[in-house]
Design a protein around this motif. Structure first.
Motif, PDB file in Angstrom:
ATOM      1  N   VAL A 111       0.832  -1.201   0.000  1.00 32.52           N
ATOM      2  CA  VAL A 111       0.000   0.000   0.000  1.00 32.52           C
ATOM      3  C   VAL A 111       0.870   1.255   0.000  1.00 32.52           C
ATOM      4  O   VAL A 111       0.602   2.217  -0.737  1.00 32.52           O
ATOM      5  N   ALA A 112       1.924   1.260   0.813  1.00 28.03           N
ATOM      6  CA  ALA A 112       2.782   2.445   0.886  1.00 28.03           C
ATOM      7  C   ALA A 112       3.651   2.598  -0.351  1.00 28.03           C
ATOM      8  O   ALA A 112       3.788   3.697  -0.896  1.00 28.03           O
ATOM      9  N   GLY A 113       4.249   1.484  -0.802  1.00 32.44           N
ATOM     10  CA  GLY A 113       5.188   1.560  -1.914  1.00 32.44           C
ATOM     11  C   GLY A 113       4.630   1.146  -3.255  1.00 32.44           C
ATOM     12  O   GLY A 113       4.781   1.857  -4.260  1.00 32.44           O
ATOM     13  N   GLY A 114       3.953  -0.007  -3.289  1.00 33.54           N
ATOM     14  CA  GLY A 114       3.457  -0.540  -4.554  1.00 33.54           C
ATOM     15  C   GLY A 114       2.380   0.318  -5.187  1.00 33.54           C
ATOM     16  O   GLY A 114       2.403   0.575  -6.406  1.00 33.54           O
ATOM     17  N   VAL A 115       1.436   0.773  -4.391  1.00 32.50           N
ATOM     18  CA  VAL A 115       0.325   1.571  -4.910  1.00 32.50           C
ATOM     19  C   VAL A 115       0.827   2.908  -5.448  1.00 32.50           C
ATOM     20  O   VAL A 115       0.482   3.324  -6.564  1.00 32.50           O
TER      21      VAL A 115
END
Length: 512
Positions: A39-43
């Motif tokens: 959620v923090a990095g991939g999105v």
């Protein structure tokens, strides 16, 4: 060739049996995908690079593809229980040499995913300690310490790892849910369904959105790896697989949509490009206490740790399976009194240390400065832009390739005997998912330089995919050579389940 007697087998009992239930396996699968990290990095990375608002729907599309894939995959798993998973399935569904090739691709892919995540872990912990306490420390120091902790858990009883991972995953979900609630409460442009509009996804950017999104699901296929340790393999593994795909797909899609609502659909792409993975923490800093943001940062680190442990366990079991059947030296099959594959665990630990030291030495002898000169990125980002980015994307590419091959193996396995299953399960679903996964793999290769953060294809764009394909080719050649060189070992390939599986009290293993 040496012999392991029944007396020796008592001191090397194999994997622990009937230990893991559906919740435990599901949590270990979800841990591998690292929810908070995604959620923090991939999105944010998906929004930033693709410049598409279709990212939330992209997660749902991938979940549908993997659910269709799981139809045949889990059906085959009801007839094959092997810690080698992909290796065993392809051996029995296509051929033994192809199974050995798949095993080496799997080892490269899982090791790459696991070791690559260490790069991000070391960097984040080093930066966090410096920001909060002014304590400057080398990123590689924390990786080495983490490798030791992961290794210790890896040689202990599997349910200990399951309990640790379960607690960490529960905390990750809780934090992301709080983030989602805050995002929907802030909603500067209102709670809008703009990013859920199919028109935002099904366009020119569809392929690249799926390429970035599929990495978030890597590890879901790992339920089969724990089949020998499951309480009821024929039921536990399929249920855990479907549960993991559904939970991951829905949770990531909802959180990506909430993310876009919290920042605003018109700003999400630009903000993601400006702040990257820090966007989530910057947003929460504006709306929550400093203490909560610090907790989020700590759980971001534990999210990475959970993924590291999950992939470590998978690698150890692959080594175990290949050693047990003689494809690799027999000592890889050694297990502890806890039923943990300690030899495979130690091998993975040593490999992780060696690769980490290699990157650390290269970075400190000019590699970081050379990267800064050629890309314009700050030198301190070296472990993220090299170790993490290169290896995790290579691992994801290898696993997607293996899943496409598995779809063909399902068709081959049920070709002569459908075992009472429907045509949908044994033929149609594997064909559909196999073609879609092959397309995703082609898109990954075609856009690999984008995944590596390169403006145009470079050395890494070509060498990393070649390593994956070369591992498969070497495995196929080695598997074929075993047919004439050691027919007994060749017959075992992909067919072992535990010590004594071949109907004898004496087990032969290959000593290299």
């Amino acid at each position: 060739m040496s012999e392991q007697t029944a007396s020796e087998a008592e001191h090397d009992p194999g994997l622990s049996r009937r230990t893991l239930g559906v919740p435990s396996i599901t949590l270990m699968i979800i841990a591998a995908s690292a929810p908070l990290t995604v959620v923090a990095g991939g999105v944010t990375t998906s929004f930033a690079v693709t410049e598409s608002l279709g990212v939330p729907l992209g997660f749902l599309v991938i979940a549908v593809i993997l659910t269709v894939f799981s139809v045949g995959y889990t059906a085959m798993g009801r007839h094959i229980t092997n810690a080698g998973a992909f290796y065993a399935y392809i051996s029995q569904g296509i051929s033994r040499p192809f199974g050995v090739g798949a095993s080496l691709v799997a080892l490269v892919a899982y090791n790459a995913m696991q070791i690559g995540i260490y790069g991000l872990f070391g960097f984040q912990l080093s930066m966090f300690l410096e920001a909060k306490f002014g304590f400057a420390s080398p990123w590689w120091l924390w990786i080495i310490l983490c490798i030791v902790v992961v290794g210790v858990l890896g040689v202990n009883k599997i349910d200990l790892s399951a309990k640790v991972l379960g607690a960490l995953v529960a905390l990750e979900f809780l934090v992301v849910i709080v983030f989602d609630i805050v995002s929907l409460a802030v909603a500067p442009e209102g709670v809008t369904a703009t990013t859920l509009n199919p028109a935002e996804l099904f366009g020119p950017s569809l392929g690249i959105v799926l390429v970035f999104g599929v990495a978030a699901f890597m590890g879901f296929e790992g339920a089969a790896i724990y089949g020998e340790e499951a309480k009821d393999p024929k039921r536990t593994v399929p249920r855990a697989t479907y549960a993991a795909v559904a939970i991951i797909g829905l949770f990531y899609a909802f959180s990506a949509w909430a993310f876009s609502v919290g920042i605003g659909p018109s700003n999400i792409v630009g903000s993601s490009q400006e702040f990257g993975p820090d966007l989530m923490f910057v947003f929460m800093s504006d709306h929550m206490s400093v203490l909560f943001v610090d907790v989020m940062n700590i759980l971001f680190l534990t999210s990475l740790f959970a993924a590291l442990q999950s992939f470590h366990n998978a690698v150890a079991r692959y080594f175990f399976s290949l050693g047990r059947e003689g494809v690799l030296p027999g000592w890889f099959s050694h297990t502890s009194k806890h039923g943990a594959p300690w030899a495979g665990s130690v091998a993975q630990t040593v490999l992780a240390l060696a690769v980490t030291i290699g990157f650390a030495v290269h970075g400190s002898t000019g590699g970081a400065e050379a990267m800064e000169a050629s890309t314009g990125n700050p030198a301190f980002l070296y472990p993220v832009l090299t170790m993490f980015t290169w290896l995790t994307n290579t691992g994801a590419m290898g696993l997607v390739l293996l899943m496409a091959v598995i779809a063909a193996a399902v068709i081959g396995f049920f070709r002569r005997d459908r075992r009472g299953l429907s045509v949908w399960t044994t033929l149609i679903a594997p064909i559909i998912s196999g073609l879609l996964l092959l397309w995703v793999f082609i898109m990954i290769v075609a856009n690999f330089h984008i995944l590596l953060g390169e403006a145009s294809p470079g050395f890494g764009t070509y060498i990393l995919p070649i390593i994956v394909l070369l591992a498969g080719l070497i495995g196929i050649i080695w598997g074929g050579a075993l047919k004439s060189r050691n027919p007994e070992v060749y017959q075992r390939i992909g067919h072992g389940t535990e010590p004594g599986a071949y109907g004898t009290e004496v087990i032969d293993v290959v000593e290299e």
